[in-house]
Design a protein around this motif. Structure first.
Motif, PDB file in Angstrom:
ATOM      1  N   PRO A   8      -5.306   6.783  -7.498  1.00 16.77           N
ATOM      2  CA  PRO A   8      -6.650   6.204  -7.677  1.00 16.77           C
ATOM      3  C   PRO A   8      -6.550   4.730  -8.032  1.00 16.77           C
ATOM      4  N   ALA A   9      -7.435   3.983  -7.485  1.00 11.96           N
ATOM      5  CA  ALA A   9      -7.469   2.554  -7.774  1.00 11.96           C
ATOM      6  C   ALA A   9      -7.978   2.334  -9.197  1.00 11.96           C
ATOM      7  N   ALA A  10      -7.477   1.311  -9.816  1.00  9.19           N
ATOM      8  CA  ALA A  10      -7.911   1.029 -11.195  1.00  9.19           C
ATOM      9  C   ALA A  10      -9.347   0.526 -11.181  1.00  9.19           C
ATOM     10  N   ALA A  11     -10.097   0.969 -12.142  1.00  6.46           N
ATOM     11  CA  ALA A  11     -11.504   0.553 -12.215  1.00  6.46           C
ATOM     12  C   ALA A  11     -11.570  -0.877 -12.708  1.00  6.46           C
ATOM     13  N   GLU A  12     -12.278  -1.685 -11.991  1.00  6.84           N
ATOM     14  CA  GLU A  12     -12.415  -3.083 -12.365  1.00  6.84           C
ATOM     15  C   GLU A  12     -13.794  -3.320 -12.951  1.00  6.84           C
ATOM     16  N   LYS A  13     -13.928  -4.451 -13.511  1.00  4.79           N
ATOM     17  CA  LYS A  13     -15.191  -4.767 -14.176  1.00  4.79           C
ATOM     18  C   LYS A  13     -16.183  -5.385 -13.228  1.00  4.79           C
ATOM     19  N   GLY A  14     -16.002  -5.391 -12.053  1.00  6.78           N
ATOM     20  CA  GLY A  14     -16.948  -6.002 -11.128  1.00  6.78           C
ATOM     21  C   GLY A  14     -17.779  -4.947 -10.430  1.00  6.78           C
ATOM     22  N   THR A  15     -18.616  -5.422  -9.588  1.00  2.03           N
ATOM     23  CA  THR A  15     -19.472  -4.513  -8.852  1.00  2.03           C
ATOM     24  C   THR A  15     -18.772  -3.963  -7.616  1.00  2.03           C
ATOM     25  N   ARG A  16     -17.733  -4.577  -7.279  1.00  2.00           N
ATOM     26  CA  ARG A  16     -17.049  -4.122  -6.076  1.00  2.00           C
ATOM     27  C   ARG A  16     -16.119  -2.963  -6.422  1.00  2.00           C
ATOM     28  N   THR A  17     -16.048  -2.040  -5.531  1.00  2.00           N
ATOM     29  CA  THR A  17     -15.117  -0.935  -5.720  1.00  2.00           C
ATOM     30  C   THR A  17     -14.000  -1.063  -4.684  1.00  2.00           C
ATOM     31  N   LYS A  18     -12.817  -0.810  -5.107  1.00  2.75           N
ATOM     32  CA  LYS A  18     -11.682  -0.883  -4.190  1.00  2.75           C
ATOM     33  C   LYS A  18     -11.480   0.471  -3.530  1.00  2.75           C
ATOM     34  N   THR A  19     -11.018   0.405  -2.289  1.00  2.00           N
ATOM     35  CA  THR A  19     -10.713   1.659  -1.597  1.00  2.00           C
ATOM     36  C   THR A  19      -9.339   2.137  -2.055  1.00  2.00           C
ATOM     37  N   ASN A  20      -9.196   3.400  -2.020  1.00  2.00           N
ATOM     38  CA  ASN A  20      -7.921   3.983  -2.424  1.00  2.00           C
ATOM     39  C   ASN A  20      -6.874   3.750  -1.338  1.00  2.00           C
ATOM     40  N   LYS A  21      -5.738   3.161  -1.689  1.00  2.00           N
ATOM     41  CA  LYS A  21      -4.638   2.984  -0.753  1.00  2.00           C
ATOM     42  C   LYS A  21      -3.671   4.130  -0.971  1.00  2.00           C
ATOM     43  N   LYS A  22      -3.344   4.730   0.108  1.00  4.13           N
ATOM     44  CA  LYS A  22      -2.460   5.875   0.027  1.00  4.13           C
ATOM     45  C   LYS A  22      -1.066   5.468   0.511  1.00  4.13           C
ATOM     46  N   SER A  23      -0.058   5.812  -0.250  1.00  8.14           N
ATOM     47  CA  SER A  23       1.306   5.534   0.182  1.00  8.14           C
ATOM     48  C   SER A  23       1.838   6.765   0.915  1.00  8.14           C
ATOM     49  N   ILE A  24       2.557   6.498   2.003  1.00  9.59           N
ATOM     50  CA  ILE A  24       3.072   7.596   2.819  1.00  9.59           C
ATOM     51  C   ILE A  24       4.588   7.657   2.616  1.00  9.59           C
ATOM     52  N   ARG A  25       5.065   8.819   2.303  1.00  8.56           N
ATOM     53  CA  ARG A  25       6.498   9.041   2.122  1.00  8.56           C
ATOM     54  C   ARG A  25       6.891  10.192   3.042  1.00  8.56           C
ATOM     55  N   VAL A  26       7.823   9.923   3.972  1.00  5.10           N
ATOM     56  CA  VAL A  26       8.253  10.933   4.925  1.00  5.10           C
ATOM     57  C   VAL A  26       9.586  11.496   4.446  1.00  5.10           C
ATOM     58  N   ASP A  27       9.638  12.796   4.298  1.00  3.90           N
ATOM     59  CA  ASP A  27      10.858  13.476   3.875  1.00  3.90           C
ATOM     60  C   ASP A  27      11.651  13.838   5.130  1.00  3.90           C
ATOM     61  N   LEU A  28      12.826  13.242   5.299  1.00  2.00           N
ATOM     62  CA  LEU A  28      13.627  13.441   6.502  1.00  2.00           C
ATOM     63  C   LEU A  28      14.712  14.504   6.330  1.00  2.00           C
ATOM     64  N   THR A  29      14.650  15.279   5.302  1.00  2.00           N
ATOM     65  CA  THR A  29      15.665  16.294   5.063  1.00  2.00           C
ATOM     66  C   THR A  29      15.725  17.302   6.208  1.00  2.00           C
ATOM     67  N   ALA A  30      14.602  17.734   6.662  1.00  2.00           N
ATOM     68  CA  ALA A  30      14.579  18.704   7.758  1.00  2.00           C
ATOM     69  C   ALA A  30      15.127  18.088   9.049  1.00  2.00           C
ATOM     70  N   MET A  31      14.855  16.818   9.288  1.00  2.00           N
ATOM     71  CA  MET A  31      15.356  16.139  10.490  1.00  2.00           C
ATOM     72  C   MET A  31      16.878  16.028  10.450  1.00  2.00           C
ATOM     73  N   VAL A  32      17.428  15.712   9.287  1.00  2.00           N
ATOM     74  CA  VAL A  32      18.872  15.615   9.142  1.00  2.00           C
ATOM     75  C   VAL A  32      19.506  16.988   9.333  1.00  2.00           C
ATOM     76  N   ASP A  33      18.912  18.010   8.775  1.00  2.00           N
ATOM     77  CA  ASP A  33      19.423  19.370   8.959  1.00  2.00           C
ATOM     78  C   ASP A  33      19.415  19.753  10.440  1.00  2.00           C
ATOM     79  N   LEU A  34      18.362  19.426  11.132  1.00  2.00           N
ATOM     80  CA  LEU A  34      18.264  19.730  12.554  1.00  2.00           C
ATOM     81  C   LEU A  34      19.325  18.969  13.359  1.00  2.00           C
ATOM     82  N   ALA A  35      19.550  17.709  12.996  1.00  2.00           N
ATOM     83  CA  ALA A  35      20.556  16.910  13.701  1.00  2.00           C
ATOM     84  C   ALA A  35      21.942  17.526  13.518  1.00  2.00           C
ATOM     85  N   PHE A  36      22.277  17.929  12.309  1.00  2.00           N
ATOM     86  CA  PHE A  36      23.580  18.547  12.080  1.00  2.00           C
ATOM     87  C   PHE A  36      23.703  19.884  12.796  1.00  2.00           C
ATOM     88  N   LEU A  37      22.630  20.646  12.854  1.00  2.00           N
ATOM     89  CA  LEU A  37      22.665  21.897  13.593  1.00  2.00           C
ATOM     90  C   LEU A  37      22.895  21.656  15.085  1.00  2.00           C
TER      91      LEU A  37
END
Length: 179
Positions: A8-37
Motif C-alpha cells: 500500500p502506498a503511504a498516505a500523504e497529506k495532500g489531496t492527491r492519492t497515489k496509485t499502488n505500485k505492485k512489484s513483480i517477483r518471478v520464481d524460476l525454481t520450477a524453470m530450473v528444475d525443468l531444465a535439469f530434467l
C-alpha cells in the motif's frame, strides 16, 4: 510461480492519492528444475558413438601359410610416408607394370584398383585380382584403413597384409616416398 506483492502506498497529506505500485517477483525454481530434467533426459536417451573396428582375419603364427600367387593377377600396394603410396602389377623382382606413385581417393588408387581389376578379370576369364598391401616404416594406421576402404569400394575381396621386403623399401626411397 509468479508472485505479486501489493504494497500500500503511504498516505500523504495532500489531496492527491497515489496509485499502488505492485512489484513483480518471478520464481524460476520450477524453470530450473525443468531444465535439469530435460538435460538429464537428453543425456540418458542419446546413444554414444559406438567404436568403429575393422575386422581382419589373420593366420595362426604356427606353420607355413605361404601359397603361390599368380603374378599376372597380383597387384602390390606399397604404403609410404606423407599419405603417398606406390603400386605395381606382378612381383617386385620382375614387375609387369612400371611402379606408379599415387595418392588416396577416387582419382588416385581407387581409379587404379578399378582399372586393374577389370583388366585382370578380362585376361584371366573372370578370376579376381589379388592385392598385397605392404606398409613402410613411416606409414600410418589411417593409410592402412584408407587402402582397406578403397578395396571395399572397388569390391576387391582377395587381399593380404604382407611384410615389406628390403627391395620394396629401396623402391619407396628411390621415389621419395619413404625417408
Amino acid at each position: 510461480m509468479a508472485e505479486l506483492d501489493a504494497k500500500p502506498a503511504a498516505a500523504e497529506k495532500g489531496t492527491r492519492t497515489k496509485t499502488n505500485k505492485k512489484s513483480i517477483r518471478v520464481d524460476l525454481t520450477a524453470m530450473v528444475d525443468l531444465a535439469f530434467l530435460l538435460i538429464t533426459f537428453f543425456i540418458l536417451t542419446t546413444t554414444l558413438q559406438k567404436p568403429k573396428t575393422m575386422d581382419l582375419v589373420m593366420p595362426d603364427k604356427e606353420g607355413d601359410h605361404t601359397m603361390p600367387v599368380p603374378e599376372s593377377r597380383t597387384m602390390t600396394v606399397l604404403i609410404g610416408a606423407k599419405d603417398k603410396l606406390e603400386w605395381f602389377m606382378g612381383s617386385p623382382a620382375k614387375p609387369l607394370s612400371t611402379p606408379v606413385v599415387d595418392g588416396f581417393g577416387k582419382d588416385g588408387i581407387r581409379k587404379a584398383l578399378l582399372a586393374q581389376s577389370e583388366r585382370v578379370k578380362q585376361a584371366s576369364n573372370g578370376e579376381d585380382m589379388i592385392v598385397l598391401i605392404k606398409a613402410g616404416a613411416h606409414s600410418n594406421y589411417a593409410n592402412i584403413v584408407g587402402i582397406m576402404d578403397e578395396l571395399n569400394i572397388a569390391n576387391i575381396q582377395k587381399r593380404a597384409l604382407v611384410d615389406i621386403t628390403p627391395d620394396e623399401v629401396n623402391l619407396l626411397k628411390r621415389d621419395h616416398i619413404e625417408e
